[in-house]
Scaffold this active site. Structure first.
Site, short mmCIF file in Angstrom:
data_model
loop_
_atom_site.label_atom_id
_atom_site.label_comp_id
_atom_site.label_asym_id
_atom_site.label_seq_id
_atom_site.Cartn_x
_atom_site.Cartn_y
_atom_site.Cartn_z
N ARG A 243 -43.82 15.23 -2.79
CA ARG A 243 -44.52 14.91 -4.10
C ARG A 243 -44.92 13.33 -3.92
O ARG A 243 -44.39 12.57 -3.09
CB ARG A 243 -43.44 14.67 -5.12
CG ARG A 243 -43.28 16.07 -5.75
CD ARG A 243 -44.34 16.52 -6.48
NE ARG A 243 -44.18 18.03 -7.03
CZ ARG A 243 -44.26 19.23 -6.56
NH1 ARG A 243 -44.96 19.23 -5.36
NH2 ARG A 243 -44.17 20.32 -7.13
N ASP A 267 -50.32 15.33 2.03
CA ASP A 267 -50.77 16.49 1.20
C ASP A 267 -50.60 16.41 -0.22
O ASP A 267 -51.13 16.99 -1.09
CB ASP A 267 -50.08 17.69 1.68
CG ASP A 267 -50.78 18.84 1.09
OD1 ASP A 267 -51.76 18.92 1.06
OD2 ASP A 267 -49.90 19.54 0.35
N GLU A 272 -52.60 12.22 -8.08
CA GLU A 272 -53.55 13.35 -7.70
C GLU A 272 -53.83 14.04 -8.85
O GLU A 272 -54.86 14.80 -8.80
CB GLU A 272 -52.60 14.06 -6.76
CG GLU A 272 -51.55 14.78 -7.23
CD GLU A 272 -50.69 15.92 -6.33
OE1 GLU A 272 -50.59 15.60 -5.05
OE2 GLU A 272 -50.62 17.23 -6.86
N HIS A 304 -53.08 18.83 -1.64
CA HIS A 304 -52.05 19.73 -2.05
C HIS A 304 -52.21 21.03 -1.56
O HIS A 304 -52.23 21.99 -2.48
CB HIS A 304 -51.89 19.62 -3.55
CG HIS A 304 -50.35 19.80 -3.90
ND1 HIS A 304 -49.71 18.87 -4.87
CD2 HIS A 304 -49.31 20.67 -3.79
CE1 HIS A 304 -48.49 19.28 -5.28
NE2 HIS A 304 -48.33 20.50 -4.38
P1 NAD Z 1 -35.15 22.40 -2.17
O1 NAD Z 1 -34.57 22.30 -3.33
O2 NAD Z 1 -34.90 23.56 -1.35
O3 NAD Z 1 -34.80 21.19 -1.24
C1 NAD Z 1 -34.81 19.75 -1.56
C2 NAD Z 1 -33.67 19.08 -0.76
O4 NAD Z 1 -33.64 17.90 -1.43
C3 NAD Z 1 -32.02 19.58 -1.08
O5 NAD Z 1 -31.30 19.71 0.33
C4 NAD Z 1 -31.70 18.35 -1.78
O6 NAD Z 1 -30.05 18.17 -1.59
C5 NAD Z 1 -32.44 17.43 -1.27
N1 NAD Z 1 -32.30 16.14 -2.07
C6 NAD Z 1 -32.21 16.03 -3.45
N2 NAD Z 1 -32.03 14.60 -3.76
C7 NAD Z 1 -32.19 13.77 -2.53
C8 NAD Z 1 -32.02 12.66 -2.31
N3 NAD Z 1 -31.79 11.69 -3.40
N4 NAD Z 1 -32.12 12.18 -1.01
C9 NAD Z 1 -32.47 12.84 0.06
N5 NAD Z 1 -32.38 14.13 -0.32
C10 NAD Z 1 -32.16 14.84 -1.60
O7 NAD Z 1 -36.66 22.15 -2.12
P2 NAD Z 1 -37.82 22.67 -1.16
O8 NAD Z 1 -38.29 24.11 -1.59
O9 NAD Z 1 -37.48 22.51 0.15
O10 NAD Z 1 -38.95 21.64 -1.63
C11 NAD Z 1 -39.08 20.36 -1.41
C12 NAD Z 1 -40.10 19.58 -2.25
O11 NAD Z 1 -41.35 20.17 -1.51
C13 NAD Z 1 -39.95 20.08 -3.66
O12 NAD Z 1 -39.44 19.35 -4.40
C14 NAD Z 1 -41.59 20.02 -3.82
O13 NAD Z 1 -41.77 18.77 -4.55
C15 NAD Z 1 -42.19 19.90 -2.42
N6 NAD Z 1 -43.49 21.40 -2.29
C16 NAD Z 1 -44.68 20.62 -1.91
C17 NAD Z 1 -45.35 21.81 -1.75
C18 NAD Z 1 -46.80 21.43 -1.32
O14 NAD Z 1 -47.83 22.42 -1.30
N7 NAD Z 1 -47.34 20.38 -1.01
C19 NAD Z 1 -45.12 22.98 -1.97
C20 NAD Z 1 -43.79 23.42 -2.21
C21 NAD Z 1 -42.98 22.33 -2.37
#
Ligand code: NAD
Length: 341
Positions: A243, A267, A272, A304
């Site tokens: 994000r 990305d 954005e 994105h």
């Molecule tokens: P997820 O929920 O499986 O994993 C997130 C991880 O972050 C978890 O292990 C959690 O414990 C950890 N976390 C939470 N707070 C934290 C902190 N303060 N410090 C360190 N780690 C922390 O999510 P995911 O499916 O792996 O997705 C991650 C992120 O990717 C999403 O939140 C989303 O914003 C982003 N995303 C982007 C796209 C894209 O197209 N660019 C697509 C999907 C997801």
């Protein structure tokens, strides 16, 4: 008067719809039979008025789902907000609770899609294939300026080891990188694969490449900032496919100008929502920060698109429909993390 008289219990109003959303949601709707209403516009306090008798609203990453919008939706008889994405930082969950709205998301549609895009950004920034592509088309076969480095043996620091962070760690290990990770929960499975969980500070001080895979929340906002950049290795590569607001834009611009940051791949971008998913090629962009970022030769911006694979869009459509079907039937959603409120 029953709910059926005021709203169509089968109708989903989609916001921020692109042609590919229509293609995939229409394709997989056959076995669900919902009535689909597609709006190209973003959901916000002004556009919420477009919803006509729909029980369900389907939104994406840059739709505005704040208290003002949720209040309007509740007044219109909407009962379910279905996010067709994983991140939910754009939704006021407390307000959703207050207005008795159910909120669901697609927690893990294709972690590989995002993890592979993060690696694509690393390879592009490092080996400069985007420059080589243009150069040879101009019959310039010189290699000057295209020097890269071996990924093998380099230290990759991952912040956030959920679905995407885990998939990315496997890819980095496959390239022969040393992988460090920071998360609020550690993973024994990843440790078995050779990942070492360390402090956030050690990620910053020891990594050649830092890749962000944590959600955006109060703890992670601007996790890459002036202070953390000072800790980083000279010429560090930073990759953000998570994000935009995880990065303090002004601080990375300074880091790039000073040469402290050697490579930046984003990305996602803090501002954005005014830019991405639109063709603005004939417009004057008013956002000076993104223009400055795009002017650096060692910055790669994609709009994105990390999630944008055939497999991911298929999963997004199927999981979104199944989430809605379960909520309408008052059944539990199969994946517990899909239900936010
Ligand atoms: P997820 O929920 O499986 O994993 C997130 C991880 O972050 C978890 O292990 C959690 O414990 C950890 N976390 C939470 N707070 C934290 C902190 N303060 N410090 C360190 N780690 C922390 O999510 P995911 O499916 O792996 O997705 C991650 C992120 O990717 C999403 O939140 C989303 O914003 C982003 N995303 C982007 C796209 C894209 O197209 N660019 C697509 C999907 C997801």
């Amino acid at each position: 008067m029953s709910l059926k008289d005021t709203v169509n219990t089968n109708k989903i109003a989609f916001f921020s719809t692109q042609p590919y959303d229509k293609t995939f949601f229409n394709k997989y709707n056959d076995s669900f039979g919902f009535e689909l209403d597609f709006f190209e516009t973003q959901l916000n306090p002004q556009t919420a008025a477009l919803i006509e008798k729909a029980l369900i609203v389907c939104v994406f990453v840059n739709d505005i789902v704040n208290e003002a919008v949720l209040k309007q939706l509740a007044e219109k008889g909407v009962k379910i907000i279905a996010l067709r994405c994983a991140g939910f930082n754009n939704v006021d969950l407390d307000a959703a609770k207050k207005y008795n709205l159910k909120v669901c998301r697609v927690p893990a549609y294709s972690p590989q899609a995002v993890a592979e895009h993060a690696m694509a950004m690393i390879l592009t920034l490092n080996r400069k294939t985007h420059k080589a592509y243009n150069r040879v088309r101009e019959q310039n076969f010189s290699l000057n300026g295209l020097l890269g480095f071996d990924l093998f043996g380099k230290t990759v620091g991952i912040i956030g080891t959920g679905n995407i962070g885990k998939a990315f760690a496997k890819i980095a290990i496959g390239f022969g990188c040393k992988v460090l990770a920071y998360d609020i929960v550690t993973s024994a499975e990843m440790e078995k694969d050779g990942v070492r969980f360390v402090s956030l500070e050690e990620i910053f001080t020891s990594s050649d490449i830092i890749s962000l895979h944590c959600p955006l929340n109060d703890q992670t906002k601007h996790i890459v900032n002036k202070e953390s950049i000072i800790l980083m290795k000279d010429s560090v590569m930073i990759i953000n496919t998570s994000r935009g607001a995880l990065i303090e834009t002004a601080a990375v611009i300074e880091g790039l100008k000073e040469g402290k940051i050697g490579y930046l791949g984003i990305d996602v971008y803090e501002q954005e929502e005014k830019l991405f998913f639109r063709d603005l090629s004939a417009d004057i962009i008013q956002d000076d920060a993104i223009q400055r970022l795009m002017s650096f030769p060692n910055v790669l911006v994609t709009a994105h698109q990390a999630f944008f694979t055939n497999e991911a869009l298929t999963q997004i459509a199927l999981v979104t429909f199944n989430n809605i079907k379960s909520l309408l039937a008052e059944n539990d959603i199969e994946n517990k993390t899909a239900l936010l409120v």
